[in-house]
Design an enzyme around this catalytic site. Sequence first.
Site, mmCIF file in Angstrom:
data_model
loop_
_atom_site.group_PDB
_atom_site.id
_atom_site.type_symbol
_atom_site.label_atom_id
_atom_site.label_comp_id
_atom_site.label_asym_id
_atom_site.label_seq_id
_atom_site.Cartn_x
_atom_site.Cartn_y
_atom_site.Cartn_z
ATOM 1 N N SER B 216 54.857 -16.237 -16.717
ATOM 2 C CA SER B 216 53.690 -16.473 -15.866
ATOM 3 C C SER B 216 54.033 -17.567 -14.868
ATOM 4 C CB SER B 216 52.510 -16.876 -16.752
ATOM 5 O OG SER B 216 51.588 -17.586 -15.996
ATOM 6 N N GLY B 218 51.983 -18.871 -12.698
ATOM 7 C CA GLY B 218 50.738 -19.479 -12.210
ATOM 8 C C GLY B 218 50.179 -18.663 -11.060
ATOM 9 N N GLY B 221 51.892 -15.275 -9.701
ATOM 10 C CA GLY B 221 51.975 -13.984 -10.372
ATOM 11 C C GLY B 221 52.877 -13.997 -11.587
ATOM 12 N N GLY B 247 46.142 -17.610 -18.480
ATOM 13 C CA GLY B 247 47.276 -17.141 -19.290
ATOM 14 C C GLY B 247 46.820 -16.195 -20.389
ATOM 15 N N ASP B 248 45.639 -16.462 -20.967
ATOM 16 C CA ASP B 248 45.120 -15.580 -22.021
ATOM 17 C C ASP B 248 44.725 -14.224 -21.426
ATOM 18 O OD1 ASP B 248 45.425 -17.793 -23.706
ATOM 19 O OD2 ASP B 248 43.425 -18.527 -23.211
#
Lengths: 308, 308
Positions: B216, B218, B221, B247-248
Amino acid sequence: MILTVTLNTALDITHRVRALRLHTTHRVTEVIQRPGGKGLNVARVLAALGHEVTVTGFVGGGTGRAVQEGLARTPGIVDALVPVAGATRRTIAVVDATGDTTQLNEPGPLIAPAEWSAFQEAYEVLLRSASAVALCGSLPPGVPVGAYAGLIRTARTLAVPVLLDTSGEPLRRGVAARPDVVKPNTEELAELTGSHEPSRATRDARRRGAQAVVASLGPDGLLAHTPEGHWRATPPRRFRGNPTGAGDAVVAGLLSGLVEHLPWPDRLTRATALSAATVLAPTAGEFDHRAYDELRTQVAVTGEVSAA
Amino acid sequence: MILTVTLNTALDITHRVRALRLHTTHRVTEVIQRPGGKGLNVARVLAALGHEVTVTGFVGGGTGRAVQEGLARTPGIVDALVPVAGATRRTIAVVDATGDTTQLNEPGPLIAPAEWSAFQEAYEVLLRSASAVALCGSLPPGVPVGAYAGLIRTARTLAVPVLLDTSGEPLRRGVAARPDVVKPNTEELAELTGSHEPSRATRDARRRGAQAVVASLGPDGLLAHTPEGHWRATPPRRFRGNPTGAGDAVVAGLLSGLVEHLPWPDRLTRATALSAATVLAPTAGEFDHRAYDELRTQVAVTGEVSAA
């Protein structure tokens, strides 16, 4: 028994962190939680002094269950809290390595009119076996601002001595209902009377209706104007430490002295010593029993008895 | 059903204050609380996408009851949390008028060896009806650091695809147990591989055992290295907002795409759109459904399929 009323009980949580920095993430290294709200703190000190104490007020939700579980583990306190639909508020004290505290206080649950009525009925029943009652702290949302004035009138009707420890408009209205004792700090006293001169403000608070006014001067002790006379109680020196609960210790000292029919100077000595012993204790809101025993002999009380 | 594991569940509390100032007292103007911990957040997104989800992990104390009451109010989530003697941790997010957050995270309850054994048994039973499992977040005290490696081996034995989203030593050990997918952010990836160059670090994480690595980046993408190929998914622009739960949302997007047997580019598109729609939502950790529907058509995926 002595009754203490805490309408806005709390689950007091202490979070220890290494260094609190704004807008960053912190790992909490130690979590302490215990029942809170002024009246519950007063009850804990009274119980430690050997008095039978009953606590009432509102309690609800998971936080309320944690408060009641904590009370059940405290010997000498009878839990007569009234259940409500909302959740008891939390207070979070974030203590960092400097020892200083950043405090977050939730507002408390919204009390429904029926819940407020249920409390007033329970309060009147409890008063019938009470030797004195303390009304302590802020009002949760939904409780009328004149709540304490009404509770004071009920206590006076039943001839139960009543002490009021609150601030702002609830204090102003409460004082007018002629409680036996009010215990403002200098800030609350100035807000009530408009005067920043403690002796003048204390006299003025009596004229507004309180029968006795005991002003807490923080590390400088207490100033009392009562029907029996006026006094100043001074600890042997200014103590450094955590002042959390020092005001509640004063209330416990005054109330225990009242039910034991001690003369005012002895009540003030006890209250001053308990307050200083609370500042000296390592755990916020506890008092150091050895320090209390020593300080009781070292508090200076000056003043004069009123002409009969 | 999809199973999510949150060994260190949390009661996530948001406190809104006017201005947070160190070493002063604050009136909290708004309190929001809800079940937290990465796996519970993933489950909420999966349920909102229409999947059947079961959550497991540890839960205890009054805070645990609040977590379970919150889950009971969330449609589509089955609560299979395992009770423990200790209390579920709290996280406190203090949001001030700047919109920035000061975060306090309690460490979580100490898990006894018998509780860890009970969880492993419950986990194995749950896996038998799971189409995929996500192992999410930090380990509470008392759980062995190789916990995720063991849980991954159990899932692989039962042929249930397993995604790991954690950090530090639990990630390092977990990767070596050959999970189907790991989803580190750039910081976690650098800690795992020693490389701050995302593409190199992502390839290196695969060599350490993970079958697919989705990094990830941020607001930039996702970067994916998988047995089927490698891709980069980029949102149409960088979004400003609250990244909590983004993130989840990526994990939920990847997992739902996996059980729906979508090709990797489609999984990455879904995960990227969900993540951006979470940043855009006014409530932390929720996603904006309308933004998600729009963004799904706007994510750019570039890359190439591996030679067969």
